[in-house]
Motif scaffolding. Sequence first.
Motif, mmCIF file in Angstrom:
data_model
loop_
_atom_site.group_PDB
_atom_site.id
_atom_site.type_symbol
_atom_site.label_atom_id
_atom_site.label_comp_id
_atom_site.label_asym_id
_atom_site.label_seq_id
_atom_site.Cartn_x
_atom_site.Cartn_y
_atom_site.Cartn_z
ATOM 1 N N UNK A 4 5.075 59.120 29.224
ATOM 2 C CA UNK A 4 3.712 58.586 29.171
ATOM 3 C C UNK A 4 3.733 57.084 28.917
ATOM 4 N N UNK A 5 4.610 56.653 28.037
ATOM 5 C CA UNK A 5 4.709 55.219 27.741
ATOM 6 C C UNK A 5 5.178 54.447 28.970
ATOM 7 N N UNK A 50 15.176 50.408 26.601
ATOM 8 C CA UNK A 50 14.316 50.462 25.412
ATOM 9 C C UNK A 50 13.356 51.645 25.464
ATOM 10 N N UNK A 51 13.049 52.122 26.664
ATOM 11 C CA UNK A 51 12.154 53.277 26.792
ATOM 12 C C UNK A 51 12.757 54.526 26.178
ATOM 13 N N UNK A 52 14.072 54.516 25.956
ATOM 14 C CA UNK A 52 14.737 55.607 25.237
ATOM 15 C C UNK A 52 14.882 55.281 23.751
ATOM 16 N N UNK A 53 15.358 54.080 23.465
ATOM 17 C CA UNK A 53 15.635 53.693 22.078
ATOM 18 C C UNK A 53 14.385 53.731 21.201
ATOM 19 N N UNK A 54 13.228 53.428 21.791
ATOM 20 C CA UNK A 54 12.005 53.393 20.986
ATOM 21 C C UNK A 54 11.593 54.788 20.518
ATOM 22 N N UNK A 55 12.163 55.838 21.088
ATOM 23 C CA UNK A 55 11.844 57.197 20.656
ATOM 24 C C UNK A 55 12.315 57.508 19.252
ATOM 25 N N UNK A 56 13.190 56.661 18.680
ATOM 26 C CA UNK A 56 13.724 56.929 17.351
ATOM 27 C C UNK A 56 12.855 56.471 16.203
ATOM 28 N N UNK A 57 11.729 55.810 16.469
ATOM 29 C CA UNK A 57 10.956 55.232 15.361
ATOM 30 C C UNK A 57 10.034 56.242 14.680
ATOM 31 N N UNK A 58 9.712 57.342 15.346
ATOM 32 C CA UNK A 58 8.816 58.335 14.746
ATOM 33 C C UNK A 58 9.412 59.732 14.908
ATOM 34 N N UNK A 59 8.707 60.712 14.364
ATOM 35 C CA UNK A 59 9.162 62.107 14.482
ATOM 36 C C UNK A 59 8.498 62.800 15.666
ATOM 37 N N UNK A 60 7.812 62.025 16.518
ATOM 38 C CA UNK A 60 7.173 62.616 17.697
ATOM 39 C C UNK A 60 7.397 61.784 18.951
ATOM 40 N N UNK A 61 8.197 60.722 18.873
ATOM 41 C CA UNK A 61 8.283 59.764 19.963
ATOM 42 C C UNK A 61 9.158 60.162 21.125
ATOM 43 N N UNK A 62 9.994 61.187 20.967
ATOM 44 C CA UNK A 62 10.877 61.636 22.041
ATOM 45 C C UNK A 62 11.135 63.117 21.817
ATOM 46 N N UNK A 63 11.588 63.811 22.852
ATOM 47 C CA UNK A 63 11.683 65.269 22.768
ATOM 48 C C UNK A 63 12.592 65.803 21.683
ATOM 49 N N UNK A 64 13.644 65.058 21.317
ATOM 50 C CA UNK A 64 14.563 65.539 20.277
ATOM 51 C C UNK A 64 14.005 65.337 18.872
ATOM 52 N N UNK A 73 -3.866 63.697 23.034
ATOM 53 C CA UNK A 73 -4.653 62.513 22.644
ATOM 54 C C UNK A 73 -4.058 61.235 23.221
ATOM 55 N N UNK A 74 -2.724 61.094 23.156
ATOM 56 C CA UNK A 74 -2.086 59.904 23.707
ATOM 57 C C UNK A 74 -2.281 59.821 25.222
ATOM 58 N N UNK A 75 -2.216 60.961 25.892
ATOM 59 C CA UNK A 75 -2.419 60.978 27.337
ATOM 60 C C UNK A 75 -3.807 60.524 27.732
ATOM 61 N N UNK A 110 9.352 43.270 22.136
ATOM 62 C CA UNK A 110 8.918 43.779 20.828
ATOM 63 C C UNK A 110 7.590 44.536 20.945
ATOM 64 N N UNK A 111 6.660 43.982 21.717
ATOM 65 C CA UNK A 111 5.364 44.645 21.878
ATOM 66 C C UNK A 111 5.510 45.956 22.639
ATOM 67 N N UNK A 112 6.335 45.955 23.680
ATOM 68 C CA UNK A 112 6.576 47.179 24.446
ATOM 69 C C UNK A 112 7.229 48.242 23.571
ATOM 70 N N UNK A 113 8.190 47.815 22.773
ATOM 71 C CA UNK A 113 8.967 48.743 21.952
ATOM 72 C C UNK A 113 8.103 49.371 20.857
ATOM 73 N N UNK A 114 7.430 48.542 20.064
ATOM 74 C CA UNK A 114 6.728 49.068 18.884
ATOM 75 C C UNK A 114 5.340 49.626 19.199
ATOM 76 N N UNK A 115 4.857 49.404 20.406
ATOM 77 C CA UNK A 115 3.625 50.096 20.807
ATOM 78 C C UNK A 115 3.884 51.590 20.981
ATOM 79 N N UNK A 116 5.148 51.996 20.910
ATOM 80 C CA UNK A 116 5.475 53.423 21.060
ATOM 81 C C UNK A 116 4.975 54.257 19.884
#
Length: 555
Positions: free
Chosen positions: A467-468, A497-511, A416-418, A453-459
């Motif tokens: 994809x982001x 930030x393209x890495x750090x923003x992966x920590x905000x959700x449970x689906x934002x990064x592969x780990x 869906x995100x893609x 901030x907009x780039x980061x939290x749009x994740x």
Amino acid sequence: MASLALTSAVNLRLRPTPSQKPRISITQSLHFTQTSLKSTNLGKSLNLGGKRLNLEKSRRVIVKASASASASSSPAIVPQQQPPWQGAAMKPLIASIATGVILWFIPAPAGVTKNAWQLLAIFLATIVGIITQPLPLGAVALMGLGACVLTKTLTFAAAFSAFGDPIPWLIALAFFFARGFIKTGLGNRIAYQFVKLFGSSSLGLGYSLVFSEALLAPAIPSVSARAGGIFLPLVKSLCVACGSNAGDGTEHKLGSWLMLTCFQTSVISSSMFLTAMAANPLSANLTLSTINQTIGWMDWAKAAIVPGLVSLIVVPLLLYIIYPPTVKSSPDAPRLAKERLEKMGPMSKNEIIMAVTLLLTVGLWVFGGALKVDAVTAAILGLSVLLVTGVVTWKECLGEAVAWDTLTWFAALIAMAGYLNKYGLISWFSETVVKVVGGLGLSWQLSFGILVLLYFYSHYFFASGAAHIGAMFTAFLSVASALGTPPYLGALVLSFLSNLMGGITHYGIGSAPVFYGANYVPLAKWWGYGFVCSVVNLLIWLGVGGIWWKAIGLW
């Protein structure tokens, strides 16, 4: 004779034979007996064996006996219990559907296609469902894909296209590797070694894992493989060894804090090296094409090392304070761990196979680029060895329900995100942000801060770092440069930030799906503490990092 007649009358009326139901009611029996007593001309009393028996007392005895007999002759009525509701939790389900329906009927903004807006409505409804969980995550995501196909927002092939994406499968394979770690006992053996060396305190144990993972980061370019394939099984084994298990009320002894800490620091270590995450080279390539400057491996590491180390120290300590383990100090743990290792004895055959397979897989992850073997192929090869040798059976793989559930919901969100990106919604969002920020007339520092901030939290709208980056990196870097931000500094910051923003959700990064799938941390807390850590990381990387970048001449 009168007493005999009385006793017979009571027995006949109160003790029917098993094959015969009583034909006279208790009231009728009383009336008959009283009439019989009066007919003996003994008046209100009766002489039985030299004692006087009051007629009224006799009547009460007969009533009591009759009631008791009636109760014993009637079967007990046991109310049937209704089986518990197995379906969806209705309030969260209604909230999820309402979110999608409301957004669906809001007119699409200018520049956004109808298809893109409708897909956004379904995507947000799915996200609300994943947060509130009216059903398990996989079921919610599958319903979201079903809604996409039913409304013809996506074709069936498009909706299920991400099931061919390597990242969800790599995550599922990580769960299978974890099964081998636990089953063979290798995970416990390594865990006990860590406990023996660092286990006198939970904090010391956590830091030992954090910096071990960071040391491997530059050599393993997949955070899913590194954190999920190597460290998740180890963390699970440590939790079990310390008596902290998922689902039995002991999660907070150690597991909740350790899982969240290892996940949050995995996104930090991924941001510290160009080769620590698969999408980092994409940021470097887009930087070259946008501002015609190259980010080298040493350039990246030099800029990231100071804020990265500060984050690796601060974040575990922060989580230790706001989400502490109940077991903080265990001075006897090293001694007990030593005893357990002695009791385990030498490594078994299956442990040796598991260890060799892990080394083979990690070796392919490290040198796979030169050998043209990607991370998923390496993981499949490793799993094949485990299956052929019987260390892990296919039945056990099929029984890993969390792996298949994670594969389902993560692939659904990626799809869906893609397509939100393909339908142009992300491009429209980027251009709108750029126009608004550019029109504010602020200094480049403030303008860049807003863009960050907009780039980061749009994740929150992305299930993949790649994809982001592909959708928004170029637009934001171009605008930041146009507003006066030093282009090379802007490229590095957006890359980190393209890495750090992966920590905000449970689906934002592969780990994220791997650690969340261990079920030690509830979803609400995962998101809540993820947001807190994101704020702290931004303060460290833009504050401490800004000073460091000034010192090394980046601005």
